[in-house]
Design an enzyme around this catalytic site. Sequence first.
Site, PDB file in Angstrom:
ATOM      1  N   HIS A  27       7.724   0.722  -0.997  1.00 45.17           N
ATOM      2  CA  HIS A  27       6.107   1.217  -1.112  1.00 45.17           C
ATOM      3  C   HIS A  27       5.786   1.686  -2.196  1.00 45.17           C
ATOM      4  CE1 HIS A  27       3.262   0.465   1.637  1.00 45.17           C
ATOM      5  NE2 HIS A  27       2.875   1.581   2.264  1.00 45.17           N
TER       6      HIS A  27
ATOM      7  N   ASN B 117      -2.342   5.377   2.402  1.00 41.65           N
ATOM      8  CA  ASN B 117      -3.806   5.077   2.621  1.00 41.65           C
ATOM      9  C   ASN B 117      -4.668   5.776   2.011  1.00 41.65           C
ATOM     10  OD1 ASN B 117      -1.525   4.494   4.490  1.00 41.65           O
ATOM     11  ND2 ASN B 117      -1.994   5.718   6.315  1.00 41.65           N
TER      12      ASN B 117
ATOM     13  N   ASN C 170      -2.077  -1.132   3.501  1.00 42.02           N
ATOM     14  CA  ASN C 170      -3.589   0.393   3.777  1.00 42.02           C
ATOM     15  C   ASN C 170      -3.880   1.094   2.673  1.00 42.02           C
ATOM     16  OD1 ASN C 170      -2.714  -0.190   6.181  1.00 42.02           O
ATOM     17  ND2 ASN C 170      -1.248   0.890   6.459  1.00 42.02           N
TER      18      ASN C 170
END
EC number: 3.1.1.29
Length: 214
Positions: A46, A96, A142
């Site tokens: 990520h 996020n 996100n």
Amino acid sequence: MVPSGLFRSGMRRSWALRQRVSEARFPGRRWLVAGLGNHGMPGTRHSVGMAVLGQIARRLGVAESWARDSRCAADLALAPFGDAQLVLLRPRRLMNVNGRSVAQAAELFGLAAEEIYLVHDELDKPLGKLALKLGGSARGHNGVRSCISCLNSSAMPRLRVGIGRPTHPSMIEAHVLGRFSPEEQELLSPLLDQAADLLLDHIRARSQEPPVGL
């Protein structure tokens, strides 16, 4: 002899002063390149956008120039790039809410959404595949969604770095937050080079175009 604490404080003030001068007076074009990811979780799929930023910083000779900027809660490095300047940014926030750091840096440097590149992981592409997307929706990412919301625009170009999608939806969270396997690591090094090439070539070409409105 100057106490080490005072020396570090002086260095921080000196860096902050250089930053303000650079922000105010740079005569050429600027581009913000943000590597999206989770602060404190380097090396995970990520956070591969941050790994690409590290490769770009090494390529441009500013790998030792990263400095924390509390104004945008990010690590920043300024890199000359021909007649232009790149503002490299690694948010010190969770994925996020990466958009907060990106938007604050954009305001700090006076940049429009079209002058901001987002570099992020892409589930729908296998590891080793890259794509440069010129704006559009977040496609379920996100970090990109946060940037679109905070910048109130979807015009940012994005460099999408494939990390592959696991076979079952229940495995996605563990997959994106997990580290690259030894086999994947062999693909990662050349991939970071290719990503840096693709992004820098695109910025170089755009830097040679006249700014919009001239």
